[in-house]
Structure formats: C-alpha cells, structure tokens
Design a protein around this motif. Structure first.
Motif, PDB file in Angstrom:
ATOM      1  N   ASN A  82      25.361  34.800  42.786  1.00 50.12           N
ATOM      2  CA  ASN A  82      24.139  35.546  42.461  1.00 50.12           C
ATOM      3  C   ASN A  82      24.280  37.001  42.942  1.00 50.12           C
ATOM      4  O   ASN A  82      23.854  37.929  42.248  1.00 50.12           O
ATOM      5  CB  ASN A  82      22.913  34.894  43.101  1.00 50.12           C
ATOM      6  CG  ASN A  82      22.423  33.699  42.323  1.00 50.12           C
ATOM      7  OD1 ASN A  82      22.601  33.620  41.118  1.00 50.12           O
ATOM      8  ND2 ASN A  82      21.825  32.751  43.012  1.00 50.12           N
ATOM      9  N   SER A  83      24.875  37.189  44.091  1.00 54.52           N
ATOM     10  CA  SER A  83      25.097  38.526  44.629  1.00 54.52           C
ATOM     11  C   SER A  83      26.025  39.329  43.714  1.00 54.52           C
ATOM     12  O   SER A  83      25.817  40.521  43.482  1.00 54.52           O
ATOM     13  CB  SER A  83      25.694  38.413  46.032  1.00 54.52           C
ATOM     14  OG  SER A  83      25.582  39.619  46.709  1.00 54.52           O
ATOM     15  N   LYS A  84      27.055  38.672  43.172  1.00 54.99           N
ATOM     16  CA  LYS A  84      27.970  39.348  42.237  1.00 54.99           C
ATOM     17  C   LYS A  84      27.226  39.827  40.997  1.00 54.99           C
ATOM     18  O   LYS A  84      27.482  40.921  40.487  1.00 54.99           O
ATOM     19  CB  LYS A  84      29.113  38.413  41.831  1.00 54.99           C
ATOM     20  CG  LYS A  84      30.208  38.284  42.862  1.00 54.99           C
ATOM     21  CD  LYS A  84      31.264  37.288  42.427  1.00 54.99           C
ATOM     22  CE  LYS A  84      32.243  37.903  41.462  1.00 54.99           C
ATOM     23  NZ  LYS A  84      33.425  37.017  41.239  1.00 54.99           N
ATOM     24  N   VAL A  87      23.946  40.483  40.775  1.00 59.82           N
ATOM     25  CA  VAL A  87      23.035  41.558  41.173  1.00 59.82           C
ATOM     26  C   VAL A  87      23.775  42.879  41.320  1.00 59.82           C
ATOM     27  O   VAL A  87      23.242  43.941  40.961  1.00 59.82           O
ATOM     28  CB  VAL A  87      22.312  41.187  42.493  1.00 59.82           C
ATOM     29  CG1 VAL A  87      21.585  42.372  43.090  1.00 59.82           C
ATOM     30  CG2 VAL A  87      21.348  40.029  42.265  1.00 59.82           C
ATOM     31  N   ASN A  88      24.994  42.839  41.770  1.00 53.64           N
ATOM     32  CA  ASN A  88      25.769  44.052  42.016  1.00 53.64           C
ATOM     33  C   ASN A  88      26.647  44.487  40.856  1.00 53.64           C
ATOM     34  O   ASN A  88      27.472  45.391  41.013  1.00 53.64           O
ATOM     35  CB  ASN A  88      26.627  43.872  43.280  1.00 53.64           C
ATOM     36  CG  ASN A  88      25.769  43.743  44.505  1.00 53.64           C
ATOM     37  OD1 ASN A  88      24.850  44.525  44.712  1.00 53.64           O
ATOM     38  ND2 ASN A  88      26.032  42.746  45.332  1.00 53.64           N
ATOM     39  N   ARG A  89      26.505  43.898  39.704  1.00 57.89           N
ATOM     40  CA  ARG A  89      27.307  44.293  38.515  1.00 57.89           C
ATOM     41  C   ARG A  89      26.878  45.662  38.024  1.00 57.89           C
ATOM     42  O   ARG A  89      25.774  46.025  37.984  1.00 57.89           O
ATOM     43  CB  ARG A  89      27.135  43.284  37.386  1.00 57.89           C
ATOM     44  CG  ARG A  89      28.142  42.157  37.455  1.00 57.89           C
ATOM     45  CD  ARG A  89      28.045  41.248  36.256  1.00 57.89           C
ATOM     46  NE  ARG A  89      28.283  41.850  34.970  1.00 57.89           N
ATOM     47  CZ  ARG A  89      29.517  42.113  34.451  1.00 57.89           C
ATOM     48  NH1 ARG A  89      30.574  41.826  35.136  1.00 57.89           N
ATOM     49  NH2 ARG A  89      29.645  42.654  33.272  1.00 57.89           N
TER      50      ARG A  89
END
Length: 194
Positions: free
Chosen positions: A188-190, A192-194
């Motif tokens: 999920n963090s990946k 969000v940070n795309r």
C-alpha cells in the motif's frame, strides 16, 4: 475471527514460515465445511502471490460441475506494475479471453481469499458470475459488506447474484487474512508513493 480483529487493530500477522507450514499441513474438511477445498486452493494461490511480491489474494473460478476452470492471484506488482491486475481481475480476464462464446455466468462460482474491493466487486457484478464467495472479510477495504452504498444500477445488477462468505473452516478464514497482511502495508505504501 479473533485473529482477524486483532490484525485490524495493528497486531502483527502470523510469520510467513508459520503460514507456509499451516498451508502445507491443512487437510480440507468438506464434510463440515463444503467450500474448504476451494478455500484452501485460494489461500495457496494467495501465498504464491505474496512470494512473487504481490498482494496476497488468490481466486478460483468453478463451474456448475465443481471443476476449476480458471485460477489466479494478484499480479499488481509482478511481473510488472499493472493497476488492474487484482486477483479477481486476473481470473476474469483469463476466463473471458478464453471463453468468448459463453453468454451466461449464472452457474459459475468465484472463490476469493479476501472480500472484494470496490473495483473488483463492480467487475464481478458486471460479469454476472452467479456466486462470489470470499473467505476473509475485509472490513477496511472490502465492498461486499457495503453493497447498499453502491449506485442503484449496481445494486439492481447485483440482485441477480449471491455474495456470501465461503463455508470454510475458521482456520482458513484466519490464514486468508494473515496471508493478505504479510505485505499489505508495504505494498500500500508503494502505491501511495508512486
């Protein structure tokens, strides 16, 4: 169900070696839990997804004779990033691409290890799959328990289908959720940070 609620409130999920051992040693009990065989297969596929660096969701499409016609898992990150490659999407894409002459999905059942998200639920409603069974509820990201929030046309279409929780053992329900939780926060963090 206790483990699921514990996980929702931030307690650590089961270690991957424990999950793998539980999957290998589990013996389906279809006399007490009719969906156990397909539930275990969904969990195995979900774990394969995790091992490949994807979200831990596995799916199986079954015909009216209880034959597995398509199986798959989440492929969001691997082999490469594709935002549409949720487990249910992978299975339905494969089925629809290879069965262009089938006009009714009413006699098919899709098993998914985790309650479907909004995107997947809309796809499954549109496909007309007769029954969609999920192993583990997803109270924070799932949409089945929120179907009354869908626009009226989606509710009308969904009325021709069934969306129950699969009749599997509590062990498989916990495994399905634990598999999903292995890398959910990191992935999920990946996103969000795309």
């Amino acid at each position: 169900m206790t483990r699921i609620l514990q996980n929702l409130y931030g307690l650590p999920s089961r270690p991957t070696n424990e999950i793998e051992n539980a999957l290998k040693s589990y013996q389906p009990n279809v006399s007490d839990y009719p969906d156990d065989f397909f539930g275990q297969l969904s969990c195995i596929l979900a774990y394969e997804a995790v091992l490949e660096g994807n979200f831990g969701i596995g799916c199986v499409l079954v015909d009216s004779s209880q034959n597995v016609v398509v199986q798959g898992h989440n492929e969001l990150f691997n082999p490469y990033f594709r935002s549409d490659r949720h487990g249910e999407m992978v299975v339905m894409d494969t089925f629809e691409e290879n069965n262009k002459s089938i006009t009714s999905m009413a006699d098919y059942t899709l098993f998914t290890s985790l309650e479907s998200c909004p995107m997947c639920l809309a796809r499954l409603i549109t496909s007309g799959v007769g029954t969609v069974k999920y192993l583990s509820p997803d109270l924070t990201g799932g949409m089945v328990h929120l179907m009354t929030n869908l626009p009226p046309i989606w509710q009308e279409l969904a009325a021709r289908q069934q969306f129950p929780q699969a009749d599997v053992s509590p062990t498989l329900i916990e495994l399905a959720f634990d598999i999903f939780m292995v890398n959910a926060d990191a992935l999920n963090s990946k996103i969000v940070n795309r």
